[in-house]
Design an enzyme around this catalytic site. Structure first.
Site, PDB file in Angstrom:
ATOM      1  N   ASP A  46      11.891 -27.603  22.940  1.00  0.00           N
ATOM      2  CA  ASP A  46      11.421 -28.578  21.956  1.00  0.00           C
ATOM      3  C   ASP A  46       9.929 -28.387  21.694  1.00  0.00           C
ATOM      4  OD1 ASP A  46      12.065 -31.577  20.764  1.00  0.00           O
ATOM      5  OD2 ASP A  46      10.022 -31.422  21.524  1.00  0.00           O
ATOM      6  N   TYR A  51       2.044 -29.902  17.825  1.00  0.00           N
ATOM      7  CA  TYR A  51       1.677 -29.363  19.141  1.00  0.00           C
ATOM      8  C   TYR A  51       0.826 -28.100  19.018  1.00  0.00           C
ATOM      9  CZ  TYR A  51       5.670 -32.233  20.739  1.00  0.00           C
ATOM     10  OH  TYR A  51       6.562 -33.241  20.987  1.00  0.00           O
ATOM     11  N   LYS A  76       9.330 -30.050  14.805  1.00  0.00           N
ATOM     12  CA  LYS A  76       9.136 -31.313  14.086  1.00  0.00           C
ATOM     13  C   LYS A  76       8.183 -31.129  12.918  1.00  0.00           C
ATOM     14  CE  LYS A  76       9.449 -33.473  18.615  1.00  0.00           C
ATOM     15  NZ  LYS A  76       9.165 -32.220  19.357  1.00  0.00           N
ATOM     16  N   HIS A 109       8.445 -36.040  12.397  1.00  0.00           N
ATOM     17  CA  HIS A 109       7.799 -36.425  13.658  1.00  0.00           C
ATOM     18  C   HIS A 109       7.489 -37.922  13.758  1.00  0.00           C
ATOM     19  CE1 HIS A 109       5.157 -34.492  17.015  1.00  0.00           C
ATOM     20  NE2 HIS A 109       5.870 -35.493  17.469  1.00  0.00           N
TER      21      HIS A 109
END
Length: 283
Positions: A46, A51, A76, A109
């Site tokens: 994931d 990120y 996401k 997200h």
């Protein structure tokens, strides 16, 4: 072993019941973590645009030597992308960074941009972003699409106005933070709940009630927390870069009694996440 078990999403796609989370893992470090996890048997990774490590995740997948079809990759769509054109551009960027031909699951997200989390109404923007995801889904480029951090009204907006039912809603779930009504709403609508930060950003490691319960079952706090999520019917996403923790997190072949599940569900809500309090999802 839990690493071999799968949930089935509402469109028939199989998704491994335990994932390696990569939140707050640097792009330079994540490739090695992904390779180690895959070597140990993890098949669900994931990540997210936010990120800033999709490129490293992609490199880890390639370097693992495992057939791409054996892996389940989630990413996401950035919370700020609330127009169709911007969302479509961002989705294409994820494909480039991950360097894959298809993405197994891609989710919005957050229903609001992070700088306005739980603030204004972005229903129209979410439908624009959803439309972009739907197009990739219908083209077979993304195998399943879903949501993250969406509350019931946000989900209903997609259910009532979108064309494709969301497959998942990824939210904060852990002992001391169990949004039962939202989980039940998702279950009634055949939407799988995924739970990030099953250890409450580490807070549970020092929680006396949780530690005592873990001792009762002769397991670690992490194992108890992950098993708790699984017995709620929630897919946990523990984050780690350490091999021993990856192994420990996957060693959850035990059952929490119904009585003890009730006790854990009723643990007082955790409101202080220490340094993590500054992050929108923990505020």
């Amino acid at each position: 072993m839990i690493l071999e078990e799968k949930f089935t999403l509402n469109n028939g796609v199989a998704i491994p019941k335990l994932a390696l989370g990569t939140w707050m893992v640097d792009n330079d470090d994540v490739s090695e973590a992904v390779q180690e996890a895959i070597k140990l048997g993890y098949r669900h990774i994931d990540t997210a645009q936010a990120y800033q490590n999709e490129e490293g995740v992609g490199k880890g997948i390639k370097a693992s030597g495992i057939n791409r079809k054996e892996l389940f990759i989630t990413t996401k769509l950035a919370a700020e992308e609330k127009t169709y054109d911007d969302a479509k551009k961002a989705i294409n960027e994820s494909f480039k960074k991950l360097d894959v031909d298809y993405i197994d699951l891609m989710i919005i997200h957050s229903p609001q941009p992070w700088n306005d989390f739980r603030g204004g109404n972005y229903d129209e923007g979410n439908l624009e972003a959803w439309k972009a995801l739907e197009e990739f889904y219908e083209a077979g480029k993304i195998k399943a699409i879903g949501l993250s951090n969406f509350e019931q009204s946000d989900i209903e907006n997609i259910l009532n106005n979108g064309h494709v039912k969301p497959a998942v809603n990824q939210i904060l779930v852990h002992i001391g933070k169990t949004p039962s009504e939202l989980i039940e709403f998702a279950q009634k609508n055949d939407i799988l709940t995924e739970g990030y930060s099953p250890l409450g950003h580490g807070v549970l490691m020092d929680h006396e009630t949780v530690k005592e319960m873990a001792d009762k079952y002769n397991v670690s706090v992490a194992q108890l927390a992950i098993r708790y999520s699984l017995q709620l019917g929630v897919l946990p996403l523990p984050k780690t870069t350490k091999s021993k923790h990856m192994l420990n997190n996957a060693d959850v072949d035990f059952e929490i009694s119904e009585e003890d599940m009730t006790t854990l569900k009723n643990v007082e809500e955790i409101k202080d996440y220490g340094d993590a309090n500054q992050m929108p999802v923990f505020q």
